[in-house]
Design a protein around this motif. Structure first.
Motif, PDB file in Angstrom:
ATOM      1  N   GLU A 165       0.819  -1.203   0.000  1.00 19.42           N
ATOM      2  CA  GLU A 165       0.000   0.000   0.000  1.00 19.42           C
ATOM      3  C   GLU A 165       0.858   1.261   0.000  1.00 19.42           C
ATOM      4  OE1 GLU A 165      -3.916  -1.685   2.425  1.00 19.42           O
ATOM      5  OE2 GLU A 165      -2.263  -0.726   3.499  1.00 19.42           O
ATOM      6  N   GLN A 168       1.854   1.954  -3.453  1.00 22.98           N
ATOM      7  CA  GLN A 168       0.748   2.489  -4.250  1.00 22.98           C
ATOM      8  C   GLN A 168       0.471   3.963  -3.903  1.00 22.98           C
ATOM      9  OE1 GLN A 168      -0.825   1.307  -6.724  1.00 22.98           O
ATOM     10  NE2 GLN A 168      -1.285  -0.888  -6.563  1.00 22.98           N
ATOM     11  N   HIS A 172       0.899   7.303  -6.191  1.00 25.94           N
ATOM     12  CA  HIS A 172      -0.232   8.208  -6.387  1.00 25.94           C
ATOM     13  C   HIS A 172       0.166   9.656  -6.092  1.00 25.94           C
ATOM     14  CE1 HIS A 172      -4.625   9.192  -6.203  1.00 25.94           C
ATOM     15  NE2 HIS A 172      -4.172  10.144  -5.364  1.00 25.94           N
ATOM     16  N   ASP A 217      -5.950   8.869 -10.745  1.00 24.67           N
ATOM     17  CA  ASP A 217      -6.527   7.526 -10.748  1.00 24.67           C
ATOM     18  C   ASP A 217      -6.530   6.939 -12.146  1.00 24.67           C
ATOM     19  OD1 ASP A 217      -6.954   7.818  -8.065  1.00 24.67           O
ATOM     20  OD2 ASP A 217      -9.114   8.229  -8.228  1.00 24.67           O
ATOM     21  N   ILE A 220      -2.988   5.795 -13.042  1.00 29.09           N
ATOM     22  CA  ILE A 220      -2.588   4.573 -12.324  1.00 29.09           C
ATOM     23  C   ILE A 220      -3.378   3.385 -12.835  1.00 29.09           C
ATOM     24  CG2 ILE A 220      -2.660   3.423 -10.080  1.00 29.09           C
ATOM     25  CD1 ILE A 220      -1.917   6.035  -8.800  1.00 29.09           C
ATOM     26  N   ALA A 224      -1.960  -0.461 -13.624  1.00 30.32           N
ATOM     27  CA  ALA A 224      -2.118  -1.355 -12.470  1.00 30.32           C
ATOM     28  C   ALA A 224      -3.504  -1.975 -12.498  1.00 30.32           C
ATOM     29  CB  ALA A 224      -1.897  -0.567 -11.174  1.00 30.32           C
ATOM     30  N   LYS A 226      -7.077  -2.321 -11.618  1.00 29.84           N
ATOM     31  CA  LYS A 226      -8.056  -1.364 -11.136  1.00 29.84           C
ATOM     32  C   LYS A 226      -8.801  -1.878  -9.907  1.00 29.84           C
ATOM     33  CE  LYS A 226      -8.963   0.965 -15.552  1.00 29.84           C
ATOM     34  NZ  LYS A 226     -10.012   1.344 -16.537  1.00 29.84           N
ATOM     35  N   TYR A 229      -6.644  -1.575  -6.817  1.00 29.16           N
ATOM     36  CA  TYR A 229      -6.467  -0.153  -6.521  1.00 29.16           C
ATOM     37  C   TYR A 229      -7.741   0.404  -5.870  1.00 29.16           C
ATOM     38  CZ  TYR A 229      -5.489   4.836  -7.240  1.00 29.16           C
ATOM     39  OH  TYR A 229      -5.285   6.175  -7.047  1.00 29.16           O
TER      40      TYR A 229
END
Length: 635
Positions: A165, A168, A172, A217, A220, A224, A226, A229
């Motif tokens: 996390e 990620q 972001h 979003d 990303i 990645a 979805k 995420y």
């Protein structure tokens, strides 16, 4: 009241732009375009009410056919009418002032709060553990810190994130830093401080924040999974409202997840953004300020020399004062005589007399205004360039009957004109040799310059010179001077040696030579034209004096003597110098010359005798005076 009106105009403008976004753009997946739309229209909402759109409207001067004078009974000077004030004394509350003070208090408070918030943030960084990745500073902490970013600072709450996390969230927030989203947020926050009362600024803040998250979003989601995420967004969701910092999961999850899985909008729908242009135009028309710039057509007057006057001149007709605009309306048919008197010496500012008085005498005490046809004829006459030696104009009288006006101009302003029938012809008598109109057209302009400034015109009998000739202009060339005449010739060309004044050494100056601008006592071409147009109109006096200023702060005067109604001579002097003229071998000072009438000087001619030349060299003049090179004698 204007600041309040401006604030409401900004609010209304924001409402229009946000309404367009809410209805047509917010569901499109062109997040970057939407971001720039919101920022641009937010700034336009502030700018558009400040714009001033000038509307040019050309109007011609009003032309009246007849001046009607209505006698009015005016109250006597001693009569006063008092109106009782029915309002009783009471305290009046200035609500506008109170509103302005309240606005300033709230605005200053919000601005201070913003500064304190930023200061606290940087104060916390003093003891934080910071890791640098490129130009980005990563702050890891446990406890009271939310995942987010501010400019090139990224905050990570290590206590609530596992390694996957954290990776990620870091990716972001690095995208927020890369796209400079914090700049957008600062702009919005400052706008909230200034327009805190405007509900649309908060809608703008929300829309900009959403677009930031949608943009990141979407980027990303392309690289990645979805679903995973979206699960992380759900796990880390918070509900903290702080527009200053980019918080990882501040925007409502339902909308973020919906947009994450929304099918990209068809690129053809980008045509919708073309509607922004008419929207901006409509907003300008609705909220910008309009200024009517009435462009007056150039005004002309039957009174020669009016174009030389500035804004500060007075008009008297038959001894009564009138508004100065009347000089552009009065008809020449009712004028017996007219005279323009500038202050002495005439102060010239930007090519205009700074102050003057126009005196007009009517023929029968009645004022008649120009007809439209008279105005049209006058405009044609005034539009004739002075550098054209001969012009023939086709005009009409008030009944519509055509006639022609023949005009001859000399470079120093000497001119003559005559009205003839359209089929009549004009002749020219130059040194006793007759020329017709066609002959004149083929004469070299340089040869025209060799002609003396004097020009006269007279009606002639049919057949006196040639068939169809109705009027003849008489001119002569400058004769080669000999003896005493050569001295006069030298004087005319500005080569006369300076004259000693009352036993003092001769001043270091010579009369101005046309076109010569070598020193502060020389005229520019525009100044020469100004003097020529001033002196060579029918209203100019025998003696005139003008003052010109130079950019270096120095100035000089021009003394001009008009004679024979169509010729003049001039000399440039220092402002503190006095000039005089010999007439019939008698010296006249400036004060005496100003009293001369046109009738007194109608028969004067230049004195080119040896006696005048010798008299010019003598020092028996009043103290402080010197003679103008040209003298005059009565014929």
């Amino acid at each position: 009241m204007e600041p309040i009106i401006y604030m409401w105009q900004v609010s209304a403008c924001m409402g229009v732009f946000y309404g367009f976004y809410f209805v047509l753009l917010r569901r499109l997946t062109f997040f970057t375009i939407n971001r720039w739309y919101l920022l641009a229209t937010l700034l336009l909402s502030v700018v558009i009410p400040l714009l001033t759109i000038t509307v040019h409207r050309e109007t011609a001067p009003i032309i009246m056919q007849k001046a009607v004078i209505i006698n009015q009974v005016l109250p006597s000077a001693g009569l006063q009418i008092n109106v009782a004030d029915k309002q009783t004394s009471r305290t009046i509350i200035d609500w506008v002032k109170i509103a302005e003070i309240a606005y300033l208090i709230v605005t200053i408070t919000l601005f201070i709060k913003l500064i304190v918030t930023i200061a606290r943030f940087f104060n916390k960084l003093k003891n934080a553990s910071i890791t640098k990745i490129g130009g980005v500073r990563i702050i890891k902490a446990i406890g009271n810190i939310s995942n987010g970013s501010f400019f090139n600072y990224v905050m990570l709450n290590s206590g609530e994130l596992n390694p996957e996390e954290m990776e990620q969230v870091l990716g972001h927030e690095m995208l927020h830093v890369k796209h400079l989203h914090s700049i957008d947020r600062m702009i919005v926050r400052l706008m909230q401080v200034a327009f805190w009362f405007n509900p649309f600024i908060y809608r703008y803040a929300q829309a900009i924040e959403e677009n930031h998250e949608f943009e990141v979003d979407d980027e990303i989601g392309r690289r990645a999974d979805k679903g995973r995420y979206a699960d992380m967004l759900l796990h880390l969701s918070i509900n903290r409202q702080d527009i200053l910092f980019n918080s990882f999961s501040k925007v409502p999850l339902k909308r973020r997840i919906t947009m994450l899985f929304t099918k990209p909008t068809n690129h053809m729908k980008k045509v919708i953004y073309l509607l922004i242009l008419p929207l901006v135009l409509i907003s300008c028309l609705a909220f910008a300020r309009f200024k009517n710039d009435i462009v007056q057509q150039e005004q002309y007057s039957v009174i020669a020399g009016i174009d030389l006057l500035g804004d500060d001149f007075k008009v008297f007709i038959d001894g009564k004062s009138y508004d100065k605009d009347i000089v552009y309306k009065i008809s020449g048919s009712c004028i017996k005589s007219s005279e323009i008197k500038p202050v002495a010496p005439a102060k010239v500012v930007n090519g205009k007399w700074a102050d003057a008085v126009v005196n007009i005498k009517t023929k029968k005490g009645d004022i008649v205004y120009m007809s439209e046809q008279e105005k049209e004829n006058l405009i044609k006459e005034r539009s004739v360039a002075f550098d054209k030696f001969y012009v023939r104009l086709h005009l009409k009288d008030n009944s519509g009957k055509p006639f022609d006006k023949a005009i001859v101009h000399k470079w120093r302003g000497a001119s003559a004109s005559v009205d003839i029938q359209p089929l009549d012809k004009i002749g020219f008598l130059i040194d006793g040799v007759f020329y017709n109109e066609n002959d004149i057209r083929f004469i070299d302009p340089k040869d025209m310059d060799a002609l003396a400034d004097e020009v006269s015109v007279q009606m002639v009998k049919q057949g006196q010179y040639a068939r169809g000739i109705a009027a003849v202009f008489t001119l002569h060339t400058l004769k080669k001077p000999t003896g005493a005449q050569s001295k006069a010739k030298i004087q005319k060309e500005g080569k006369l040696k300076p004259v000693a004044i009352a036993g003092k050494p001769a001043p270091d100056r010579i009369p101005a030579i046309p076109g010569n601008v070598e020193n502060d006592l020389s005229n520019t071409v525009s100044e020469q034209n100004f003097i020529r147009k001033t002196v060579m109109n029918s209203n100019s006096p025998f003696y005139s004096r003008f003052h010109f200023d130079r950019a270096n702060g120095k100035g000089f005067d021009v003394v001009a003597i008009k004679y024979k109604s169509n010729a003049f001579t001039s000399i440039n002097v220092q402002p503190n110098e006095k000039a005089g003229v010999f007439i019939d071998n008698k010296f006249y000072s400036e004060d005496a010359l100003r009293k001369f009438t046109q009738a007194q000087t109608a028969n004067l001619e230049r004195d080119t005798s040896e006696a005048h030349y010798e008299m010019n060299q003598k020092n028996n003049l009043p103290k402080g005076y010197f003679p103008v090179p040209t003298g005059f004698i009565t014929k």
